[in-house]
Design a protein around this motif. Structure first.
Motif, PDB file in Angstrom:
ATOM      1  N   ASP A  48       1.179   9.537  -5.462  1.00  0.00           N
ATOM      2  CA  ASP A  48       0.671  11.330  -5.477  1.00  0.00           C
ATOM      3  C   ASP A  48       2.439  11.739  -5.917  1.00  0.00           C
ATOM      4  OD1 ASP A  48      -1.073  10.986  -3.964  1.00  0.00           O
ATOM      5  OD2 ASP A  48       0.733  10.022  -1.845  1.00  0.00           O
ATOM      6  N   GLN A  72       1.201  -1.114  -0.006  1.00  0.00           N
ATOM      7  CA  GLN A  72       0.192  -0.175  -0.028  1.00  0.00           C
ATOM      8  C   GLN A  72       1.143   0.799  -0.045  1.00  0.00           C
ATOM      9  OE1 GLN A  72      -2.947  -0.056  -0.556  1.00  0.00           O
ATOM     10  NE2 GLN A  72      -3.269   2.458  -0.903  1.00  0.00           N
ATOM     11  N   HIS A  73       2.068   1.572   0.629  1.00  0.00           N
ATOM     12  CA  HIS A  73       2.701   2.279   0.295  1.00  0.00           C
ATOM     13  C   HIS A  73       3.311   2.475  -0.753  1.00  0.00           C
ATOM     14  CE1 HIS A  73       6.115   5.146   2.081  1.00  0.00           C
ATOM     15  NE2 HIS A  73       7.118   4.348   1.827  1.00  0.00           N
ATOM     16  N   ASP A  89       0.465   4.006  -2.905  1.00  0.00           N
ATOM     17  CA  ASP A  89       0.535   5.301  -2.792  1.00  0.00           C
ATOM     18  C   ASP A  89       1.658   6.868  -2.966  1.00  0.00           C
ATOM     19  OD1 ASP A  89      -1.901   4.881  -1.230  1.00  0.00           O
ATOM     20  OD2 ASP A  89      -1.032   4.273   1.053  1.00  0.00           O
TER      21      ASP A  89
END
Length: 287
Positions: free
Chosen positions: A209, A201-202, A205
């Motif tokens: 971004d 998930q990191h 993300d």
């Protein structure tokens, strides 16, 4: 149009030349002297990366060209780059082809030709196949800029993502900007090979971004637009009975997205004019 792989990795290797040389030369790594201008004299093209290095008291240039897809004209293009760099730098030039995936590799070196009884040209170049590199060897494990490439190793599975991510995230030698760029490269290459669901998930993300990732997605959209417009124009050319050379798609793609859009519009609004313009593009010079 350059592929997303080309653009990502060009940015990667230009920022970390010493680690790139480690990948290319292993234990016989020459000393890095400086980055050289990647623009080519009397040409609109640019090389991917040009380094000036020194080994055994000899200074020479290394031209690194990254291939993510097959190119039947690659050896000729590499020869052209080598000659242009040699003339500008006044140094011997070692050309290196870095193949990301097996399908990117064309005819092996050397490239050459001969006339009856005379060998006119013998052009050799070094080849690095990333799927054959052992990225777990200690020297490469200690090079954080190379960790994103490790997911391309043929023996690597999805678990390689979880191994590489903390190596980049916790590398003290990287700035925050470099760390972010390398994580984006890791996520891009890993998602291409194993699917985005395999990313943490990191990592997902970070990619969402990142303005760099958005830039790459825009390049992909443009590439798709070019491909679709080229295919439409080839259908029109067939319908009009226009002759098409073997490199018809390449000739059209070189027009760029905006010019192709104008030509497609003209196919609808002024088909006769479009046919004339299209014939001019597709007709080889001298015919």
């Amino acid at each position: 149009m350059n592929s997303v792989f080309d653009l990502i990795l060009r940015r990667l290797v230009q920022g970390h030349p010493e680690q790139l040389l480690l990948l290319l030369f292993g234990g016989q790594t020459p000393a890095f002297i400086r980055m050289a201008d990647s623009s080519l004299p009397q040409s609109e093209r640019r090389a991917d990366t040009v380094l000036v290095v020194e080994a055994h008291g000899m200074r020479f240039a290394v031209d690194v060209e990254i291939q993510a897809q097959a190119d039947p004209h690659f050896a000729v293009r590499l020869l052209d780059y080598t000659v242009r760099i040699h003339r500008r730098e006044k140094l011997a030039v070692l050309p290196v082809a870095v193949y990301l995936v097996p399908e990117a590799e064309g005819m092996p070196p050397p490239y050459g030709f001969e006339c009856p009884g005379i060998r006119v040209l013998h052009f050799d170049f070094q080849v690095v196949r990333l799927w054959e590199v052992d990225f777990l060897q200690p020297a490469l494990r200690a090079a954080p800029a190379l960790l994103p490439l490790s997911v391309l190793e043929s023996r690597a599975g999805p678990e390689r993502i979880a191994w590489a991510e903390p190596g980049i995230d916790q590398a003290p030698s990287l700035s925050s900007e470099e760390r972010l760029d390398l994580l984006v490269v890791l996520g891009t290459l890993a998602s291409r090979r194993f699917g985005q669901a395999r990313l943490s998930q990191h990592l997902r993300d970070i990619m969402i971004d990142s303005p760099f990732w958005e830039e790459q997605r825009e390049l992909v959209r443009v590439r798709v637009q070019v491909s679709e417009r080229v295919q439409l124009l080839l259908i029109f050319a067939n319908a009009r009975g226009l002759p098409q050379p073997p490199d018809a798609e390449e000739r059209l793609a070189q027009l760029g997205a905006a010019s192709l859009k104008d030509l497609v519009t003209k196919v609808v609004t002024a088909p006769d004019a479009a046919a004339t313009e299209l014939r001019a593009v597709l007709t080889p010079q001298g015919h």
